[in-house]
Design an enzyme around this catalytic site. Sequence first.
Site, short mmCIF file in Angstrom:
data_model
loop_
_atom_site.label_atom_id
_atom_site.label_comp_id
_atom_site.label_asym_id
_atom_site.label_seq_id
_atom_site.Cartn_x
_atom_site.Cartn_y
_atom_site.Cartn_z
CB VAL A 127 -0.38 9.55 -8.53
CG1 VAL A 127 -1.57 8.59 -8.60
CG2 VAL A 127 0.93 8.76 -8.56
CD GLU A 141 -4.84 -3.78 -7.62
OE1 GLU A 141 -3.68 -4.22 -7.62
OE2 GLU A 141 -5.83 -4.48 -7.37
CE LYS A 165 6.13 -0.38 -3.86
NZ LYS A 165 7.00 -0.20 -5.05
#
Length: 430
Positions: free
Chosen positions: A16, A131, A207
């Site tokens: 990432v 986010e 999550k």
Amino acid sequence: MSVENIQIGLLGLGTVGRGVYRIITGNAENIKRKVGVGLEIKKIMVRDTSRQRGIEIDPGKLTNKVEDILNDPEIKIVVEVMGGIEPTLDYVSRALENGKSVVTANKDMIAVYGKQLFAMAEANNADLLFEASVAGGIPIIRPLKQCLSANRITQIIGIINGTTNYMLTKMTEEGSDFADVLREAQAKGYAEADPTSDIEGYDAARKLAILASIAFNSRIVLDDVYVEGITKITAEDIAYAGELNYIVKLLGIAKETGDGVEVRVHPTLIPRDHPLASVNDVYNAIFVTGDAVGDTMFYGRGAGEMPTASAVVADVMDAARDLLRNVPGLISCTCYEEKPVKDMGSTESKYYVRLDVTDRPGVLASIAYAFGDKEVSLASVLQKQTDGNKAEIVLVTHRVHEKNMQEALEIIKHLSSVNAVANIIRVEGD
């Protein structure tokens, strides 16, 4: 704030992190026009500054000392893409205490320590944006906090783990066994060498805790979430579900009811015509119901270098705008209520049950009697012959409390004609 560029410190340069660097440098002019100021990555903390990473970076930007980022007054935004809890939590806490805004993709840290991190951000007038912690590149945190904030959200139902969705898709389309599709998922890099977090449902539970906290304005932590993975799902269950016109998915389900909030992750049968039934392979989708907007669905790639980096950089751009306008910390924690979390026994579902029984007269009657005694009503029944002496009974109930269902199954598994309760899967979405 009047500056030419806002300086950024990047913690981590893995998959990432490389994506974040590529987007910020490759889309620099476009980002500057949208934000009103340029973004520049000043320092990147890595373990080994000499390691080749397949990306061209000025060696002067690399450091193995976190202090080069945390103690640099020119660095205003810290991007954390290291993952894990320690030492990450310490680094993020120190960044916030130093008044730096933080952007993170770390679901583990937010799900467990979100409350204290938000308190730090608010106390130090800094942004904490996350986010990318849920569903990769799919925008869902910002819509819940902003676009849908006028609604009372009543439920969130989502496919929020790409690995298990890939596995269940292969089992459905090819009739494959669990062990075979797990090996294939590992070979393709969709599942880790230790796949426990995915296949046992813990990744999805983290999550869901984040999503439910935002949706219901009440702090939900990982321990509040009932978790059940997909390891007991067999090719037979997939096939029987198909005969009953259902698809099997691992779902995260959060609902607000009159007596509290329920949060659960488990395999679920959903009708073939449900919007989530057609979400296949590594894709994620989140179905949100609000009192004003009605039903909405967010769909896309839930992981990967560039989709996740896309969400990270969008948060960086928001943090930069806030700094430019001198309003960091404008969107703070929205968990201003304390709603009770329901225990699993008080939740309601329909249920799919597969029983291995001895094939003799009166078997179905004794099973139906046990269910009826606990107020469990049967909606449909299939009986499958397996050999001359054994059979499988597959049934679907009407909606019933989990407590009643478990009490009925406890009686049924001790019946002389029942060899095993082979599986039980909840049914949603009718």
